[in-house]
Each structure stands twice: as C-alpha cells, then as structure tokens.
Motif scaffolding. Structure first.
Motif, PDB file in Angstrom:
ATOM      1  N   GLY A 116      10.763  18.323  63.937  1.00 20.50           N
ATOM      2  CA  GLY A 116      11.056  19.746  64.023  1.00 20.50           C
ATOM      3  C   GLY A 116      10.700  20.326  65.374  1.00 20.50           C
ATOM      4  O   GLY A 116      11.469  21.123  65.951  1.00 20.50           O
ATOM      5  N   VAL A 117       9.547  19.937  65.925  1.00 17.01           N
ATOM      6  CA  VAL A 117       9.141  20.438  67.244  1.00 17.01           C
ATOM      7  C   VAL A 117      10.106  19.956  68.316  1.00 17.01           C
ATOM      8  O   VAL A 117      10.514  20.720  69.204  1.00 17.01           O
ATOM      9  CB  VAL A 117       7.699  19.986  67.557  1.00 17.01           C
ATOM     10  N   GLY A 118      10.499  18.681  68.251  1.00 15.88           N
ATOM     11  CA  GLY A 118      11.443  18.159  69.235  1.00 15.88           C
ATOM     12  C   GLY A 118      12.792  18.850  69.175  1.00 15.88           C
ATOM     13  O   GLY A 118      13.379  19.184  70.210  1.00 15.88           O
ATOM     14  N   VAL A 119      13.288  19.077  67.960  1.00 16.04           N
ATOM     15  CA  VAL A 119      14.577  19.757  67.801  1.00 16.04           C
ATOM     16  C   VAL A 119      14.500  21.193  68.308  1.00 16.04           C
ATOM     17  O   VAL A 119      15.406  21.668  69.011  1.00 16.04           O
ATOM     18  CB  VAL A 119      15.019  19.736  66.327  1.00 16.04           C
ATOM     19  N   PHE A 120      13.414  21.885  67.973  1.00 13.37           N
ATOM     20  CA  PHE A 120      13.269  23.269  68.446  1.00 13.37           C
ATOM     21  C   PHE A 120      13.185  23.305  69.973  1.00 13.37           C
ATOM     22  O   PHE A 120      13.718  24.220  70.608  1.00 13.37           O
ATOM     23  CB  PHE A 120      12.031  23.917  67.835  1.00 13.37           C
ATOM     24  N   GLY A 121      12.511  22.302  70.551  1.00 15.03           N
ATOM     25  CA  GLY A 121      12.464  22.233  72.002  1.00 15.03           C
ATOM     26  C   GLY A 121      13.855  22.075  72.597  1.00 15.03           C
ATOM     27  O   GLY A 121      14.187  22.718  73.597  1.00 15.03           O
TER      28      GLY A 121
END
Length: 219
Positions: free
Chosen positions: A128-133
């Motif tokens: 999720g953090v990678g996608v949001f980034g």
C-alpha cells in the motif's frame, strides 16, 4: 529595496529542500540582475535600476507563495520517488534472503499459526505504501496539471510514512523475534547487510516525511 536585500528576504520566506530552494533564489537574483542591467543601460543609476527592477518583479509576499508551492511539490516528489523505489527493493531483498538462506526448514514447518497472517499484513502495508508513493509521484508530476495545490498530496504522503513505518517495524520485529519463531536465516552476513540497507531506507523515509509534514503544516 536593493536586489541583495530582496533576495535575502525571499530566501528567508521560503522553506524546502536546500538544493531546489537555492536554485529558485538564484534564478530570482539572475532575473532581477538582468532587469536592473537593462534599465541601467537605458541611463538609470545602478541603485535606481535595482529599485525599479525589484518593484516590477513583485513584493516578496506576492512572489513567495508560488515558489513555496513549487518547493512543497518538490519535497513530495522526492519522498514519493524514494517510496516507489525503496519499498519494492526492500521487499525483494528480504524475499531473496528468505528464499536462499531460510535456516532450518524443519523449524519453519512448525512456525506459529499467526505467522502467516502477520507476514501477509506486513506485505499489504508495504504494498500500500509503495502504491501510494507511485500515485503521489504521478500526481505531483504529470498529474500536476489537474492538481493546483500540491500541499494535500505532500502532507498525506508524509503522514502515511510516519504512520506506516512504526507499523512496519513492529510487524517485522514480531516476525523476527516473536514467540516460537524459528531463526530467520542460516547466514549472518546477508541479514546484517539487509538490516543496514533497510535502516538506511527507513531513515531517509523519516527524514523526507518529516520535511513534508513540516512544509505543509497549517500557517
């Protein structure tokens, strides 16, 4: 106001990444200097030419907000790029360690029942953090034409990192040091290297997230 005084006030009014901030201030100085030299070539005294160039350029209170928005977007893009690159790299690195140096296969067969659930939760948080980034990087880059104010994206990105990192760290510790968890790997060197790289990434993420939150705090 002379050019040097104006540039000093502009530098104090701006807050953001040192390199981009310096570039904006230097660009403003160059524009003012060119305007003053053009006026001086028309017969004005240097001091009068600088005063007129500054007046035409605009007051610091008028110019600074637009430059500050650019610096805020730059800080957000830096953090978004870091997340987009470092999170997948961290996941791949640890996956390789588990695959090539799993330790005692028999011990893993008897790992606690909660282990798979916690491992999946950690993967989802990191994903999720990678996608949001990646989404934030697009929003602050090519998508900026549809986003007039980058403050919300930059702030949400910083807050997400400051919330997700403690969660990620806690889950990682639980998977490593939790009750009845077998030894992680048979070789010490890959573990030490992976931990050093992960710690470096986390340190950069905390630095970038703190800066994003500070730049976008309510005035």
């Amino acid at each position: 106001m002379l050019i040097d005084d104006y540039v000093a006030d502009l530098g104090r009014a701006l807050c953001g990444p040192p390199g981009p901030k310096r570039d904006l201030v230097v660009e403003a100085r160059d524009s003012l200097t060119d305007a003053a030299e053009a006026l001086q070539a028309e017969g004005l005294e240097r001091a009068e030419a600088e005063h007129l160039a500054v007046d035409e350029f605009g007051q610091v209170a008028e110019v600074a907000p637009g430059l500050q928005r650019e610096l805020t977007a730059t800080a957000g893009r830096w953090l978004a790029t870091l997340l987009f690159l470092s999170v997948p790299a961290t996941v791949l690195m640890w996956s390789a360690i588990w695959h090539f140096s799993p330790g005692d296969p028999g011990a893993w067969a008897t790992r606690p029942g909660w282990y798979s659930t916690v491992s999946l939760l950690l993967d989802l948080v990191q994903f999720g953090v990678g996608v949001f980034g990646g989404l934030a990087l697009f929003a602050l880059g090519r998508g900026s034409r549809w986003i007039g104010e980058p403050r919300l994206v930059t702030r949400s990105l910083g807050l997400l990192v400051l919330i997700a990192l403690p969660v990620t760290g806690g889950l990682s510790l639980l998977l490593t040091l939790g009750p009845d968890v077998p030894h992680a790997a048979g070789t010490l060197a890959p573990l030490v290297l992976a931990n050093l790289v992960t710690s470096a990434f986390w340190g950069l993420q905390v630095y970038g997230a703190t800066r994003c939150v500070r730049l976008t705090r309510p005035v």
